[in-house]
Design an enzyme around this catalytic site. Sequence first.
Site, mmCIF file in Angstrom:
data_model
loop_
_atom_site.group_PDB
_atom_site.id
_atom_site.type_symbol
_atom_site.label_atom_id
_atom_site.label_comp_id
_atom_site.label_asym_id
_atom_site.label_seq_id
_atom_site.Cartn_x
_atom_site.Cartn_y
_atom_site.Cartn_z
ATOM 1 N N ARG A 1 -6.440 9.421 17.176
ATOM 2 C CA ARG A 1 -7.868 9.703 17.005
ATOM 3 C C ARG A 1 -8.157 11.176 17.270
ATOM 4 O O ARG A 1 -8.982 11.539 18.096
ATOM 5 C CB ARG A 1 -8.713 8.809 17.910
ATOM 6 C CG ARG A 1 -10.125 8.624 17.357
ATOM 7 C CD ARG A 1 -10.875 7.481 17.919
ATOM 8 N NE ARG A 1 -12.196 7.441 17.301
ATOM 9 C CZ ARG A 1 -13.078 6.486 17.490
ATOM 10 N NH1 ARG A 1 -12.792 5.467 18.255
ATOM 11 N NH2 ARG A 1 -14.250 6.527 16.898
ATOM 12 N N GLN B 1 -2.571 3.289 7.208
ATOM 13 C CA GLN B 1 -3.762 4.112 6.991
ATOM 14 C C GLN B 1 -3.595 4.996 5.750
ATOM 15 O O GLN B 1 -4.528 5.670 5.349
ATOM 16 C CB GLN B 1 -4.002 5.012 8.202
ATOM 17 C CG GLN B 1 -4.229 4.253 9.496
ATOM 18 C CD GLN B 1 -4.285 5.163 10.706
ATOM 19 O OE1 GLN B 1 -3.549 4.963 11.655
ATOM 20 N NE2 GLN B 1 -5.172 6.143 10.718
ATOM 21 N N GLU C 1 -13.510 11.624 15.356
ATOM 22 C CA GLU C 1 -12.662 11.962 16.490
ATOM 23 C C GLU C 1 -13.337 12.836 17.531
ATOM 24 O O GLU C 1 -12.804 12.989 18.639
ATOM 25 C CB GLU C 1 -11.401 12.637 15.972
ATOM 26 C CG GLU C 1 -10.496 11.590 15.393
ATOM 27 C CD GLU C 1 -9.689 12.075 14.231
ATOM 28 O OE1 GLU C 1 -9.780 13.271 13.918
ATOM 29 O OE2 GLU C 1 -8.972 11.267 13.645
#
Length: 788
Positions: A373, A223, A743
């Site tokens: 998350r 990521q 999130e």
Amino acid sequence: MSKCKTSPEVGGMGHSVKRKEDPRFIRGQGNYVDDVVRPGMVYMDIVRSPYAHAKIKSINTEKALAHPGVAAVITGETLKEYNLHNMPTLMSDTQMVLPIDKVCYQAQEVAAVVATDRYSAADGVELVEVEYEPLPVVVDPHKATDPDAPIIRDDKEGQDSNHIFHWEAGDKSGTDEVFNNAEVVVAEDIYIPRIHVASIETCGCVSEFNKVSGQLTVWLTTQAPHAIRTVVALVAGHVGLQEDKIRIISPDIGGGFGGKVPVYPGYVIAIAASVVTGLPIKWIEDRRENLQADSFARDYHMTCEIAADKDGTLNALRIKTLADHGYADAAANPSKFPAGMFSICTGSYDFKNAFVEVDGVYTNKPPGGIAYRCSFRVTEAVHAIERMVDVVADEVGLDAAEIRMKNFIPKDAFPYHSPTGWEYDSGDYHGALKLAMDKIGYDELLKEQAEKREKGELMGIGISSFTEVVGAGPSKDFDILGIKMFDSSEIRIHPTGKVTARFGTKSQGQGHETTYGQIIAEELGIPHSDVTVEEGDTDTAPYGLGTYASRSTPTAGAAAAMACRKIKEKSKKIAAHLLEVSEEDLDWEVGKFSVKGLPDKAVTIQEIAFAAYTNHPQGLEAGLEATHYYDPPNMTYPFGSYIAVVDIDSGTGNVKIRRFVAVDDCGNIINPMIVEGQIHGGLTQGMAPALFEEISYDDQGNITGGSFMEYLVPTAVETPHWETDKTVTPSPHHPLGAKGVGESPTVGAPPAIVNAIVDALSHLGVRHIDIPVTPEKVWRAMQKTEAA
Ligand code: CDP
């Protein structure tokens, strides 16, 4: 002392018998790491420890090396020759890549086998013989700092206990004073267990080293490609891998959720193996390896207290937390925040005093603490405060909505300074809760619940009115390994008016191609179909810290708007030149500049782009492009109010979510459909830990829940129909008024569900149940109250 081959119970197990069902052997159809094929590529598989803490007496590689397909076996000793057996974590801790003398958690990497095909690599793993001598194990974080606890990190100089850090925020003495004089004090121990992101795609890489040019190319499930490139250069610069010769490519990603931010030993071993052997190496984890050895989230043991008035006014919050980080602090929190953004735990409420402290400890478990998350521990913070507000409501006899409405930070109090040091940018908490209550029919539900209670039926209504803090972050406070947490956008308009836009972030399914394209289209008036968005290749993208913690819109989305505005400035000069007027005489209307009062005398952005390369004014640089590194002035503070309605089977304890209304506010929305998708997925990922997911360990550090047989990820069958709505409170400092959203639902959903379950049982005397709230826990809670 025991001698064994890799246990059949841990990752790296039984490949030769299992290979037909092993997902690694099914080729994907997309542009994923596992689809990368390089000429002469070989495969790597990893030997993993069956023990949670053990000395390594010997590693015998002879039988593996005798296998016709095996090219090399790499051990800690191999890496030690290059000083690559240890690496830094993103939290400035250290972590073994491969061990020299001991292992510290079950499923830890012990050695790696490189072979001509996947089957031979797996068979080679079976043939490596490791002799272990088990050591005492620390599993319970509460016992980790006992004087007789074995020291796990005896490799670290001066580390004479298993304590990692102490961190605190707020005013201790002021808070203590309020507690000493409080009319009402409530306290609750709340545990948020270890969970795993369990992405559809496991982690892996293909590493290729060109011995002639010294170029290293790694296709990686990450990521944060740039941050990883810097870490690789820091770890391996001394063996000649310099940053300008390292290219990290992050192709399509099958789920990241924070689990693909850390640097895993497998990546480093594969890179080292490609440098040592000169061969391109592919390494892809199998499902068990992913679930058992990759970084975990949560694992927070919190003692929470609130001091309130009898009328339900909330005055002070005190939370003491023990954070189980496992063998290494390999979280990816900003350096200044070892406990992430946990101190946002005063939530949406106007507390005047708060004090929060967190102690991190080592245990014999895989590294933990990643932001699943979640903007760095916000999930833990929101769970604590949203549960505790209900506990106070229960104590003083107020309704859950009433106590919230009474204590919310008022709309006109923004920017609001929290007692733990945050400056909330904007909010309207009353508006969001009111909308959720209207949408679900709150008053009717209360009536229905009262009637059902009369009949002995169990129905609960749970509210969660959360505040998030996303968009890390302002460079004055936020860095990872010293690298400031800005993010970037580079926009190039080509002569024909088509656009290539590159970003330092990396989408994992969040739809950046759509939303970034939209920002550029709206700012410059160039059709979305003429904009190509690229991310994830360090050779082309501008430097950025990547995508996690809902930071992309607040940082790179803002950078896109700012880069467009730079382009607009230059376009104006070119337009003035083309129209033979001064800049002051021009009006901008999306897509073109026209002469004030003469709308037909205009040039389009496409004509301007062509002129930028063919007819630009003398003295002005040719070309039409801009790069912006956006340093946000503040975090953004999205919020929402969720209401869950549950029915509980009093015979089995089974919980059914009958309705769930989610009202979110992420400021101005760029793409409503994408935001809706983010919320649906996030709510499901919030329901999962509330009801199903947990990874635990026995007292020897053996993992329970190391496969999908025990680790219960939700399916469509368990997932209710999510009813969504929104309010819009723009961020005053973001160039588009937008806040992050990815999130919010994962953060807000768990307490809404647990609050509903506890509400269903509250008249029986139940005040709290830890997640996951399984039917067994509900049933036991009912038995306990009945017995009492
Ligand atoms: O960093 P990450 O992309 O995971 O999170 P985000 O910034 O919350 O964005 C998730 C997706 O929702 C992206 O495609 C955003 O552009 C989109 N979004 C939006 O359309 N409007 C907002 N106010 C926030 C996010």
